[in-house]
Write a protein that holds these residues in place. Structure first.
Motif, PDB file in Angstrom:
ATOM      1  N   THR A 138       3.197  11.969  -3.190  1.00 53.66           N
ATOM      2  CA  THR A 138       3.028  10.755  -2.418  1.00 53.66           C
ATOM      3  C   THR A 138       1.540  10.463  -2.266  1.00 53.66           C
ATOM      4  O   THR A 138       0.702  11.199  -2.780  1.00 53.66           O
ATOM      5  CB  THR A 138       3.720  10.876  -1.040  1.00 53.66           C
ATOM      6  N   GLY A 139       1.216   9.369  -1.598  1.00 54.02           N
ATOM      7  CA  GLY A 139      -0.182   9.018  -1.369  1.00 54.02           C
ATOM      8  C   GLY A 139      -0.682   7.890  -2.231  1.00 54.02           C
ATOM      9  O   GLY A 139      -1.639   7.203  -1.863  1.00 54.02           O
ATOM     10  N   THR A 140      -0.059   7.672  -3.380  1.00 51.71           N
ATOM     11  CA  THR A 140      -0.440   6.564  -4.260  1.00 51.71           C
ATOM     12  C   THR A 140       0.819   5.875  -4.766  1.00 51.71           C
ATOM     13  O   THR A 140       1.901   6.459  -4.798  1.00 51.71           O
ATOM     14  CB  THR A 140      -1.266   7.060  -5.469  1.00 51.71           C
ATOM     15  N   LEU A 141       0.648   4.617  -5.158  1.00 50.89           N
ATOM     16  CA  LEU A 141       1.750   3.854  -5.749  1.00 50.89           C
ATOM     17  C   LEU A 141       1.702   4.055  -7.252  1.00 50.89           C
ATOM     18  O   LEU A 141       1.016   3.338  -7.987  1.00 50.89           O
ATOM     19  CB  LEU A 141       1.627   2.373  -5.378  1.00 50.89           C
ATOM     20  N   GLU A 142       2.419   5.072  -7.726  1.00 49.98           N
ATOM     21  CA  GLU A 142       2.447   5.424  -9.138  1.00 49.98           C
ATOM     22  C   GLU A 142       3.857   5.824  -9.537  1.00 49.98           C
ATOM     23  O   GLU A 142       4.615   6.367  -8.720  1.00 49.98           O
ATOM     24  CB  GLU A 142       1.481   6.583  -9.421  1.00 49.98           C
ATOM     25  N   VAL A 143       4.186   5.574 -10.786  1.00 48.31           N
ATOM     26  CA  VAL A 143       5.511   5.901 -11.299  1.00 48.31           C
ATOM     27  C   VAL A 143       5.774   7.399 -11.147  1.00 48.31           C
ATOM     28  O   VAL A 143       4.923   8.240 -11.457  1.00 48.31           O
ATOM     29  CB  VAL A 143       5.626   5.485 -12.788  1.00 48.31           C
ATOM     30  N   GLY A 144       6.963   7.724 -10.644  1.00 45.61           N
ATOM     31  CA  GLY A 144       7.381   9.107 -10.475  1.00 45.61           C
ATOM     32  C   GLY A 144       7.176   9.653  -9.082  1.00 45.61           C
ATOM     33  O   GLY A 144       7.767  10.677  -8.727  1.00 45.61           O
ATOM     34  N   LEU A 156       6.534  -4.311   6.563  1.00 48.88           N
ATOM     35  CA  LEU A 156       7.575  -3.527   5.897  1.00 48.88           C
ATOM     36  C   LEU A 156       7.128  -2.076   5.815  1.00 48.88           C
ATOM     37  O   LEU A 156       5.948  -1.796   5.553  1.00 48.88           O
ATOM     38  CB  LEU A 156       7.869  -4.050   4.498  1.00 48.88           C
ATOM     39  N   VAL A 157       8.071  -1.162   6.048  1.00 50.13           N
ATOM     40  CA  VAL A 157       7.834   0.267   5.851  1.00 50.13           C
ATOM     41  C   VAL A 157       9.014   0.829   5.067  1.00 50.13           C
ATOM     42  O   VAL A 157      10.170   0.653   5.450  1.00 50.13           O
ATOM     43  CB  VAL A 157       7.690   1.026   7.185  1.00 50.13           C
ATOM     44  N   ALA A 207       8.860   6.819  -3.209  1.00 52.14           N
ATOM     45  CA  ALA A 207       8.688   5.405  -2.853  1.00 52.14           C
ATOM     46  C   ALA A 207       8.358   5.308  -1.370  1.00 52.14           C
ATOM     47  O   ALA A 207       9.167   4.898  -0.545  1.00 52.14           O
ATOM     48  CB  ALA A 207       9.943   4.615  -3.190  1.00 52.14           C
ATOM     49  N   ASP A 208       7.142   5.740  -1.029  1.00 53.54           N
ATOM     50  CA  ASP A 208       6.588   5.589   0.313  1.00 53.54           C
ATOM     51  C   ASP A 208       5.650   4.386   0.268  1.00 53.54           C
ATOM     52  O   ASP A 208       4.562   4.465  -0.333  1.00 53.54           O
ATOM     53  CB  ASP A 208       5.819   6.843   0.728  1.00 53.54           C
ATOM     54  N   VAL A 209       6.056   3.290   0.879  1.00 50.54           N
ATOM     55  CA  VAL A 209       5.349   2.014   0.725  1.00 50.54           C
ATOM     56  C   VAL A 209       5.229   1.320   2.072  1.00 50.54           C
ATOM     57  O   VAL A 209       6.167   1.321   2.868  1.00 50.54           O
ATOM     58  CB  VAL A 209       6.083   1.079  -0.264  1.00 50.54           C
ATOM     59  N   VAL A 210       4.067   0.714   2.288  1.00 50.85           N
ATOM     60  CA  VAL A 210       3.827  -0.112   3.475  1.00 50.85           C
ATOM     61  C   VAL A 210       3.338  -1.467   2.999  1.00 50.85           C
ATOM     62  O   VAL A 210       2.595  -1.567   2.015  1.00 50.85           O
ATOM     63  CB  VAL A 210       2.765   0.528   4.396  1.00 50.85           C
ATOM     64  N   LEU A 214       0.839  -1.199   0.000  1.00 51.95           N
ATOM     65  CA  LEU A 214       0.000   0.000   0.000  1.00 51.95           C
ATOM     66  C   LEU A 214       0.873   1.248   0.000  1.00 51.95           C
ATOM     67  O   LEU A 214       2.048   1.184   0.365  1.00 51.95           O
ATOM     68  CB  LEU A 214      -0.885   0.054   1.253  1.00 51.95           C
ATOM     69  N   PRO A 215       0.283   2.410  -0.348  1.00 49.49           N
ATOM     70  CA  PRO A 215       1.026   3.665  -0.178  1.00 49.49           C
ATOM     71  C   PRO A 215       1.302   3.918   1.306  1.00 49.49           C
ATOM     72  O   PRO A 215       0.493   3.540   2.167  1.00 49.49           O
ATOM     73  CB  PRO A 215       0.066   4.728  -0.728  1.00 49.49           C
ATOM     74  N   GLY A 216       2.427   4.542   1.613  1.00 50.35           N
ATOM     75  CA  GLY A 216       2.697   4.923   2.992  1.00 50.35           C
ATOM     76  C   GLY A 216       1.531   5.720   3.556  1.00 50.35           C
ATOM     77  O   GLY A 216       0.967   6.586   2.884  1.00 50.35           O
TER      78      GLY A 216
END
Length: 445
Positions: free
Chosen positions: A403-409, A433-434, A412-415, A93-95
């Motif tokens: 940030t807020g979504t998992l999209e190219v560019g 994972l964070v 890389a904030d990911v959970v 998911l997005p962070g």
């Protein structure tokens, strides 16, 4: 004398010329070596929630280069030299983004003990507590937060320390001191004035439009990214009724107008309906808590695009702990909690824009993700609850382009959380994972 000086200058000029010629003729191998390329990282999992579509897709794949996302989804090309982190039966998911925190302050189950301990600490000492709270918040999966009020500009210092790489924590947008009227929720407690000096505009206490403009300017001067106001009374303050307006319409217009002129958004603490309505009419960007909001005020918020930041988990927390607070506070907690349940369901029915925020410090830091499940308990779908962070909070904070979504560019904030998050929203409380801006800060072994 002049001839000796001229000779010396001539000699110096010749020496400098020789040095420049030698430097120009130096072989190319003398140039500094280029920095090594950062190894790409591939995150694999069974599922992916991108934060925009509202759906879970399978399998999940995110490719990271440096601090940015360069690929998302099963068809994303995989760099040959990438480090692969396989998370198995998990959801990427997005962070998470929390729009209402007090990381610079501490939680204490004993309200009175915690209150006076905080009062007795030097700001430098409190900064160490704040750094600990920031790390707990980051470990909980929150890669971006909005800090809506802190004493002594500790929040500004913490933001700067995180940005400078001195401590680890989420990206922070900070308010400095929250702004309110004398005797209100944003003022200090009613200590005897001959023993504890009353605070003023620098600490956010103002009366009248002109003083309130000064208070806004002072917060911005010392580093505020946004402005927080106390439009109504609060629960965890002893001297004020919880639902009474504490800023006049003229004061609200002065604060909000000044902040917007300088490109800052304004968040309004308001349990009371009239206070919230006046703030919305004055152009405020968000209403925090909103316990006693009526249908007409919620309709006005939808019409104007004003966000509700419900801090639902704090309502749950203070109602459960009401007997441990001083009697006046306990009574306000019960009244606000009961009203908040009805208000939240009505806000869902009307379709008010909602941004996730938790009021961290009212409860122990690091529990922020409980907010997702607590909103679902009141009828919000798991997907919509997640979107209050990735869409709601990201847009409210003005960081949705980064940030807020998992999209190219994007950063890389990911959970990653266990299993299919839409089948178990409480999985958000147990991240495996964070990653913040391309750096794994929890898990990934």
């Amino acid at each position: 004398m002049k001839s000796h000086l001229a000779a010396a200058l001539t000699g110096l000029s010749l020496a400098l010329s020789a040095a420049l010629i030698a430097h120009a003729q130096a072989p190319a191998s003398a140039a500094p070596a280029a920095a090594p390329a950062v190894q790409p990282v591939v995150l694999r999992a069974a599922h992916l929630f991108d934060g925009r579509s509202g759906r879970v897709t399978s399998p999940g794949l995110v490719v990271v280069q440096g601090d940015r996302i360069i690929g998302v989804g099963a068809s994303a090309p995989l760099p040959a030299n990438a480090r692969v982190i396989d998370l198995g039966e998990a959801t990427l998911l997005p962070g998470f983004i929390d729009a209402h925190t007090h990381i610079a302050s501490d939680h204490d189950d004993d309200w009175a003990q915690g209150f006076y301990e905080n009062m007795l600490r030097f700001p430098v000492e409190q900064s160490f507590h704040a750094a600990r709270n920031a790390r707990l918040t980051l470990d909980a999966g929150f890669t971006t937060v909005r800090e809506v009020g802190a004493p002594d500009f500790v929040d500004v210092a913490l933001r700067n320390a995180i940005n400078g790489g001195l401590v680890e924590g989420p990206r922070m947008l900070v308010a400095g001191h929250a702004i309110g009227s004398t005797g209100g929720h944003c003022d200090a407690s009613p200590f005897p004035p001959d023993r504890v000096k009353p605070v003023g505009t620098l600490e956010g206490v103002c009366n009248g439009a002109e003083q309130c403009r000064v208070a806004v300017r002072e917060q911005m001067k010392y580093g505020a990214d946004l402005i927080k106001i106390c439009a109504s009374g609060g629960v965890l303050s002893e001297a004020d009724p919880v639902d009474v307006p504490q800023l006049t319409p003229d004061e609200l217009k002065a604060i909000i107008g000044e902040a917007h002129t300088w490109g800052r958004k304004v968040a309004a603490h308001s349990h009371g309906d009239l206070a919230a309505k006046q703030a919305v009419e004055a152009g405020v960007d968000s209403i925090e808590h909103g316990s006693f909001l009526t249908s007409s005020t919620l309709q006005l918020m939808k019409q104007k695009g004003t966000y509700l930041v419900p801090t639902r988990m704090t309502q749950v927390w203070v109602v459960a702990k009401a007997d441990s607070y001083p009697p006046k506070i306990g009574a306000k907690a019960r009244a606000a909690g009961e009203a908040h349940t009805k208000m939240f369901k009505e806000a869902l029915r009307i379709g008010v824009p909602i941004a996730l925020g938790t009021d961290a410090a009212v409860y122990p830091h690091g529990m922020n993700a409980q907010e997702f499940g607590d909103m679902v308990d009141l009828g919000m779908s798991p997907s919509t609850a997640l979107l209050t962070s990735s869409q709601g909070s990201a847009k409210l904070l003005g960081v949705d382009g980064e940030t807020g979504t998992l999209e190219v560019g994007k950063f890389a904030d990911v959970v990653a959380v266990p299993g299919d998050v839409l089948q178990n929203i409480r999985a958000t409380e147990k991240p495996v994972l964070v990653m913040k801006q391309g750096k794994v800060v929890r898990g990934g072994e």
